[in-house]
Motif scaffolding. Sequence first.
Motif, PDB file in Angstrom:
ATOM      1  N   ALA A  53       0.839  -1.206   0.000  1.00 36.00           N
ATOM      2  CA  ALA A  53       0.000   0.000   0.000  1.00 36.00           C
ATOM      3  C   ALA A  53       0.875   1.257   0.000  1.00 36.00           C
ATOM      4  CB  ALA A  53      -0.913   0.001   1.222  1.00 36.00           C
ATOM      5  N   PHE A  54       0.422   2.268  -0.721  1.00 37.11           N
ATOM      6  CA  PHE A  54       1.153   3.534  -0.818  1.00 37.11           C
ATOM      7  C   PHE A  54       0.156   4.677  -0.789  1.00 37.11           C
ATOM      8  CE2 PHE A  54       4.231   6.588  -1.789  1.00 37.11           C
ATOM      9  CZ  PHE A  54       3.773   7.390  -2.815  1.00 37.11           C
ATOM     10  N   ASN A  55       0.414   5.661   0.055  1.00 37.11           N
ATOM     11  CA  ASN A  55      -0.408   6.866   0.116  1.00 37.11           C
ATOM     12  C   ASN A  55       0.506   8.050  -0.181  1.00 37.11           C
ATOM     13  OD1 ASN A  55      -1.828   9.176   0.807  1.00 37.11           O
ATOM     14  ND2 ASN A  55      -2.818   8.228   2.566  1.00 37.11           N
ATOM     15  N   PRO A  56       0.395   8.661  -1.368  1.00 40.77           N
ATOM     16  CA  PRO A  56       1.289   9.747  -1.751  1.00 40.77           C
ATOM     17  C   PRO A  56       1.080  11.030  -0.953  1.00 40.77           C
ATOM     18  CG  PRO A  56      -0.428   9.480  -3.399  1.00 40.77           C
ATOM     19  CD  PRO A  56      -0.574   8.345  -2.421  1.00 40.77           C
ATOM     20  N   GLN A  57      -0.022  11.159  -0.221  1.00 39.76           N
ATOM     21  CA  GLN A  57      -0.252  12.377   0.549  1.00 39.76           C
ATOM     22  C   GLN A  57       0.708  12.500   1.715  1.00 39.76           C
ATOM     23  OE1 GLN A  57      -4.456  12.048   1.387  1.00 39.76           O
ATOM     24  NE2 GLN A  57      -4.921  13.413  -0.325  1.00 39.76           N
ATOM     25  N   GLY A  58       1.293  11.402   2.186  1.00 40.33           N
ATOM     26  CA  GLY A  58       2.217  11.419   3.333  1.00 40.33           C
ATOM     27  C   GLY A  58       3.614  11.857   2.972  1.00 40.33           C
ATOM     28  N   PRO A  59       4.347  11.145   2.222  1.00 37.87           N
ATOM     29  CA  PRO A  59       3.951   9.812   1.754  1.00 37.87           C
ATOM     30  C   PRO A  59       4.100   8.769   2.854  1.00 37.87           C
ATOM     31  CG  PRO A  59       6.144  10.303   0.957  1.00 37.87           C
ATOM     32  CD  PRO A  59       5.673  11.520   1.719  1.00 37.87           C
ATOM     33  N   TRP A  60       3.199   7.792   2.827  1.00 40.98           N
ATOM     34  CA  TRP A  60       3.211   6.679   3.758  1.00 40.98           C
ATOM     35  C   TRP A  60       3.246   5.381   2.965  1.00 40.98           C
ATOM     36  CZ3 TRP A  60      -0.810  10.455   4.764  1.00 40.98           C
ATOM     37  CH2 TRP A  60      -0.473  11.346   5.781  1.00 40.98           C
ATOM     38  N   TYR A  61       3.937   4.404   3.535  1.00 40.24           N
ATOM     39  CA  TYR A  61       4.212   3.168   2.801  1.00 40.24           C
ATOM     40  C   TYR A  61       3.871   1.936   3.615  1.00 40.24           C
ATOM     41  CZ  TYR A  61       7.231   6.390   0.208  1.00 40.24           C
ATOM     42  OH  TYR A  61       7.719   7.441  -0.509  1.00 40.24           O
ATOM     43  N   GLY A  62       3.440   0.883   2.934  1.00 39.96           N
ATOM     44  CA  GLY A  62       3.309  -0.442   3.517  1.00 39.96           C
ATOM     45  C   GLY A  62       2.037  -0.665   4.318  1.00 39.96           C
ATOM     46  N   ALA A  63       1.974  -1.850   4.921  1.00 41.83           N
ATOM     47  CA  ALA A  63       0.788  -2.280   5.655  1.00 41.83           C
ATOM     48  C   ALA A  63       0.465  -1.360   6.822  1.00 41.83           C
ATOM     49  CB  ALA A  63       0.988  -3.715   6.155  1.00 41.83           C
ATOM     50  N   PHE A  64       1.496  -0.805   7.463  1.00 43.32           N
ATOM     51  CA  PHE A  64       1.287   0.051   8.629  1.00 43.32           C
ATOM     52  C   PHE A  64       1.360   1.534   8.280  1.00 43.32           C
ATOM     53  CE2 PHE A  64       2.734  -4.016  10.152  1.00 43.32           C
ATOM     54  CZ  PHE A  64       1.840  -4.286  11.165  1.00 43.32           C
ATOM     55  N   GLN A  65       1.546   1.832   6.997  1.00 45.17           N
ATOM     56  CA  GLN A  65       1.628   3.204   6.507  1.00 45.17           C
ATOM     57  C   GLN A  65       2.729   3.998   7.233  1.00 45.17           C
ATOM     58  OE1 GLN A  65      -0.708   4.555   3.666  1.00 45.17           O
ATOM     59  NE2 GLN A  65       0.206   2.528   3.563  1.00 45.17           N
ATOM     60  N   PHE A  66       3.946   3.430   7.177  1.00 45.83           N
ATOM     61  CA  PHE A  66       5.122   4.074   7.752  1.00 45.83           C
ATOM     62  C   PHE A  66       5.534   5.300   6.949  1.00 45.83           C
ATOM     63  CE2 PHE A  66       6.055  -0.310   9.236  1.00 45.83           C
ATOM     64  CZ  PHE A  66       6.292  -0.044  10.568  1.00 45.83           C
ATOM     65  N   ARG A  67       6.005   6.320   7.643  1.00 44.21           N
ATOM     66  CA  ARG A  67       6.793   7.363   6.991  1.00 44.21           C
ATOM     67  C   ARG A  67       8.210   6.799   6.930  1.00 44.21           C
ATOM     68  NH1 ARG A  67       6.217  13.369   8.751  1.00 44.21           N
ATOM     69  NH2 ARG A  67       8.393  12.909   9.052  1.00 44.21           N
ATOM     70  N   PHE A  68       8.975   7.167   5.922  1.00 44.63           N
ATOM     71  CA  PHE A  68      10.300   6.575   5.764  1.00 44.63           C
ATOM     72  C   PHE A  68      11.210   6.894   6.950  1.00 44.63           C
ATOM     73  CE2 PHE A  68      14.624   6.446   3.795  1.00 44.63           C
ATOM     74  CZ  PHE A  68      14.693   5.070   3.709  1.00 44.63           C
ATOM     75  N   ASP A  69      11.134   8.116   7.492  1.00 48.92           N
ATOM     76  CA  ASP A  69      11.990   8.454   8.628  1.00 48.92           C
ATOM     77  C   ASP A  69      11.651   7.611   9.861  1.00 48.92           C
ATOM     78  OD1 ASP A  69       9.562   9.829   8.924  1.00 48.92           O
ATOM     79  OD2 ASP A  69      10.499  11.627   9.748  1.00 48.92           O
ATOM     80  N   THR A  70      10.386   7.290  10.072  1.00 51.16           N
ATOM     81  CA  THR A  70       9.997   6.418  11.180  1.00 51.16           C
ATOM     82  C   THR A  70      10.501   5.001  10.939  1.00 51.16           C
ATOM     83  OG1 THR A  70       8.011   7.742  11.518  1.00 51.16           O
ATOM     84  CG2 THR A  70       8.035   5.556  12.520  1.00 51.16           C
ATOM     85  N   TRP A  71      10.374   4.541   9.708  1.00 49.80           N
ATOM     86  CA  TRP A  71      10.870   3.216   9.328  1.00 49.80           C
ATOM     87  C   TRP A  71      12.356   3.101   9.659  1.00 49.80           C
ATOM     88  CZ3 TRP A  71       9.273  -1.455   7.733  1.00 49.80           C
ATOM     89  CH2 TRP A  71      10.138  -2.257   6.991  1.00 49.80           C
TER      90      TRP A  71
END
Length: 92
Positions: A53-71
Amino acid sequence: MMEMPVLEPSETGRVVGITVSVCEWLWCGGGGGSLYEKLDDIATCESGRNPRAFNPQGPWYGAFQFRFDTWQLYGGGGDRGTDILDRSYEQQ
C-alpha cells in the motif's frame, strides 16, 4: 490527546512496538488481544494488511503506513520510502 505507551526498538533494531493515539487504537479495534493481534488490527485499518500500500499524501508506505523516517528510526533498511514496499507483511 492521550497516547498509548511507547515500546522501544529491541537491541537488534527490530520494531517491537509503536505509538498510536487512543482514538486510532479504539478505531482499529484495539480493545483486547495480544500485541501482535493489535498490530494486525492497526494494519487492517491502515491498509487492509497490504504490504504494498502507498499513500502519496504522506507519503506513507506499507501495511502500517510508515513514513520513511519512522521506518529508519526503528531499524528498517533501504535508501528511500519505496524500499518499505519490498518487505513482506511479516517484515514490516
